[in-house]
Enzyme design. Structure first.
Site, PDB file in Angstrom:
ATOM      1  CG  LEU A 209      -1.915  -0.906   1.304  1.00 55.02           C
ATOM      2  CD1 LEU A 209      -2.646  -1.133   2.553  1.00 55.02           C
ATOM      3  CD2 LEU A 209      -3.314  -0.808   0.156  1.00 55.02           C
ATOM      4  CE  LYS A 286       0.288  12.509   7.612  1.00 56.86           C
ATOM      5  NZ  LYS A 286       1.575  13.117   7.830  1.00 56.86           N
ATOM      6  CG  ASP A 291       2.309  15.982   3.311  1.00 54.68           C
ATOM      7  OD1 ASP A 291       1.592  17.007   2.604  1.00 54.68           O
ATOM      8  OD2 ASP A 291       2.814  15.870   4.203  1.00 54.68           O
ATOM      9  CB  SER A 296       3.636  25.167   3.905  1.00 57.38           C
ATOM     10  OG  SER A 296       2.825  26.232   4.661  1.00 57.38           O
ATOM     11  CE  LYS A 298       5.757  16.775   2.647  1.00 53.84           C
ATOM     12  NZ  LYS A 298       6.442  16.863   4.182  1.00 53.84           N
ATOM     13  NE  ARG A 307       6.188   5.209  -3.505  1.00 56.81           N
ATOM     14  CZ  ARG A 307       7.426   5.437  -3.584  1.00 56.81           C
ATOM     15  NH1 ARG A 307       7.840   6.753  -3.767  1.00 56.81           N
ATOM     16  NH2 ARG A 307       8.456   4.658  -3.489  1.00 56.81           N
ATOM     17  CG  ASP A 309       2.371  11.821   4.816  1.00 62.57           C
ATOM     18  OD1 ASP A 309       3.091  11.500   5.823  1.00 62.57           O
ATOM     19  OD2 ASP A 309       1.887  12.749   4.962  1.00 62.57           O
ATOM     20  CD  GLU A 370      -0.115  16.563   6.065  1.00 65.51           C
ATOM     21  OE1 GLU A 370       0.339  15.382   6.015  1.00 65.51           O
ATOM     22  OE2 GLU A 370       0.856  17.523   6.318  1.00 65.51           O
ATOM     23  NE  ARG A 372       1.226  18.650  13.430  1.00 67.15           N
ATOM     24  CZ  ARG A 372       2.487  19.177  13.866  1.00 67.15           C
ATOM     25  NH1 ARG A 372       2.737  20.190  14.600  1.00 67.15           N
ATOM     26  NH2 ARG A 372       3.609  18.434  13.028  1.00 67.15           N
TER      27      ARG A 372
END
Length: 524
Positions: A209, A286, A291, A296, A298, A307, A309, A370, A372
């Site tokens: 995954l 999560k 991401d 903001s 990266k 991928r 994340d 993001e 959190r």
């Protein structure tokens, strides 16, 4: 869940004279002659060795194979002066009527020095995992995919090493390598072997995954795969959509997701293996399927790795898969908020104020913090189940990688009892755990503002992993709660754990399964 394999074989040269009669049956480390072998079945057996690779002692199963093979293994070892280092293998072919090729692997010491136990893992189990992985891969290098594996004193660890060590991500290749068939050599310890198979197969699913390209693992596609896999195991999976999230007033998830055209999803997974009135264990993962950091943004270098994340979510669904396979008598709820974090004209902006499910307002000073935000809503929803223990997993902060590198999962716990359980489970499965503080010092950094309740990154510099945990603490359900920051162990270079090849690790899926097994035994 396809089981496939990857391996770069490093063999130890076995010196022998070309005229030696044993050359016909022993040692072809480059496998040049393996293709002519009429036997397509191999076996992995082990020998105990000291630190110098000498004073070799065959395991009982290795001794059995040696006797069935006219003592050729011992004879060949004598030619090499009884030398075989830990983690190195030697191949013997055409030496046994049943097995065309025998892989002999150095396990390490039979008895581990008590002075070397403080490494965060059970060294003896790790040695067995390494040995079965190395032996199995050496056979596959010879084109052998029907493999019997000796238990080497611990069939659960042997299964884990062989199944994790022969896995390979090759989803998008036109021509894929064959899937190996891994079986237990001995007729004993079937339950332990089955447990190891279930845990390692689950971790391989988590790896699959996490490795999947983001365009092939959107929130929708992730949800579909989970429904398909867990549905076959009798686990109830409900996929909630944006409308449901709006009804629940999940401001964190909704605002992070709005920067992408991919619709969000929120998986609610219910495994009911325990009594009806038994309080569940709630696992929260999560699930940011890609991401970019949002506004903001990266740095472009290694952004493709984001991928993965969603590995917290992958660990949760994979662990529940193993729990269902093992029919653990316990109730488990899995919650995975899924979305992408992308920059667009609709995206969340630095300085925006949002409101989480519990009504707390949050100023978002950094849209790359993001995870959190979506976990805050998931933790609020977890409280509705009145959990016995709530545990969340997330690739949450780069600060965790800065703090301890890839050595361990960072753990935050409100009580010593549950921390000790987590530490023990990680020790057992080879997944190091290290505890970090949840002091009010960090909580004060995210509070005390006049215009809103919380800031998503807070004041000051440093301690980012601790500040993130303090933020999540504001939303955690009553009772036992554990936060696991798995950013440092998201990927591996294959050097620390030879039985897990380089790439996305799937850690700590097996430790999560073991923790729930341990908790279930306490509730019996």
């Amino acid at each position: 869940m396809a089981l496939s394999t990857m391996y770069t074989y490093r063999s130890t040269q076995f010196l022998t004279h070309l005229r030696n009669p044993l050359l016909r049956i022993a040692i072809d480390y480059n496998c040049r002659q393996c293709s002519t072998n009429s036997y397509k079945k191999g076996v992995v057996i082990g020998v105990y060795v000291d630190d110098e690779g000498k004073n070799i002692k065959l395991t009982p199963s290795a001794e059995k194979i040696n006797q069935e093979s006219n003592n050729v293994i011992v004879k060949a070892l004598k030619i090499g002066n009884g030398f075989l280092k830990k983690g190195k293998s030697r191949l013997f072919y055409n030496a046994n009527n049943k097995y065309g090729t025998i892989a002999l692997v150095g396990i390490g010491k039979e008895e581990i020095d008590s002075n070397n136990l403080d490494d965060g893992v059970d060294v003896k189990k790790q040695n067995i995992r390494d040995a079965t992985a190395i032996g199995s891969r050496s056979l596959m290098d010879c084109g052998i995919y029907d493999i019997d594996v000796s238990e080497m004193g611990d069939s659960e660890s042997a299964a884990e090493g062989a199944i994790l060590g022969t896995w390979k991500f090759q989803e998008y290749k036109k021509k894929q390598d064959p899937t190996p068939k891994i079986s237990l050599f001995e007729n004993s310890e079937k339950n332990e072997w089955f447990c190891g198979v279930a845990k390692s197969t689950a971790q391989n699913w988590s790896r699959k995954l996490a490795e999947s390209a983001a365009n092939y693992m959107t929130p929708t596609l992730f949800s579909n795969e989970v429904q398909e896999v867990l549905g076959k195991q009798g686990v109830n999976v409900v996929v909630h959509d944006k409308q449901w999230a709006e009804e629940k007033k999940m401001g964190g998830l909704l605002n992070v997701a709005k920067g992408s055209n991919e619709p969000l999803a929120f998986l609610e997974i219910n495994y009911s293996g325990g009594c009806k009135n038994q309080k569940p264990i709630v696992l929260v993962g999560k699930g940011v399927t890609f991401d970019s950091g949002g506004i903001s943004i990266k740095p472009s270098l290694s952004m493709g790795e984001m991928r993965a994340d969603m590995m917290g979510a992958a660990n949760v669904v994979a662990a529940i898969s193993a729990i269902a396979e093992l029919k653990v008598p316990i109730n488990v709820i899995g919650l995975t908020p899924l979305c992408e974090n992308l920059p667009s004209s609709n995206a969340l902006k630095p300085g925006d104020v949002i409101v989480a499910m519990n009504g707390k307002s949050i100023q978002v000073d950094n849209t790359d913090a993001e995870g959190r935000l979506i976990l805050a809503d998931a933790l609020c929803y977890a409280a509705t189940f009145e959990p016995k223990v709530t545990l969340d997993l997330a690739t949450l902060t780069g600060a965790m990688m800065v703090a301890i590198g890839g050595a361990a999962t960072g753990v935050f716990s409100k009580t010593d009892n549950v921390w000790n359980d987590v530490k023990s489970a990680g020790y057992y499965t080879g997944d190091r755990m290290w505890r970090f503080p949840l002091w009010s010092y960090y909580s004060n950094l995210i509070k005390g503002y006049t215009g809103f309740d919380l800031d998503n990154i807070g004041k000051g510099k440093g301690g980012g992993a601790c500040t993130a945990a303090a933020f999540l603490k504001e939303f955690a359900p009553p009772g036992e709660w554990v936060h696991m920051d798995i950013a440092g162990v998201m990927k591996t270079d294959g050097k620390d754990s030879p039985y897990i090849s380089s790439g996305m690790s799937g850690k700590p899926t097996r430790a999560l399964v073991q923790l729930i097994l341990d908790i279930s035994k306490k509730t019996e």
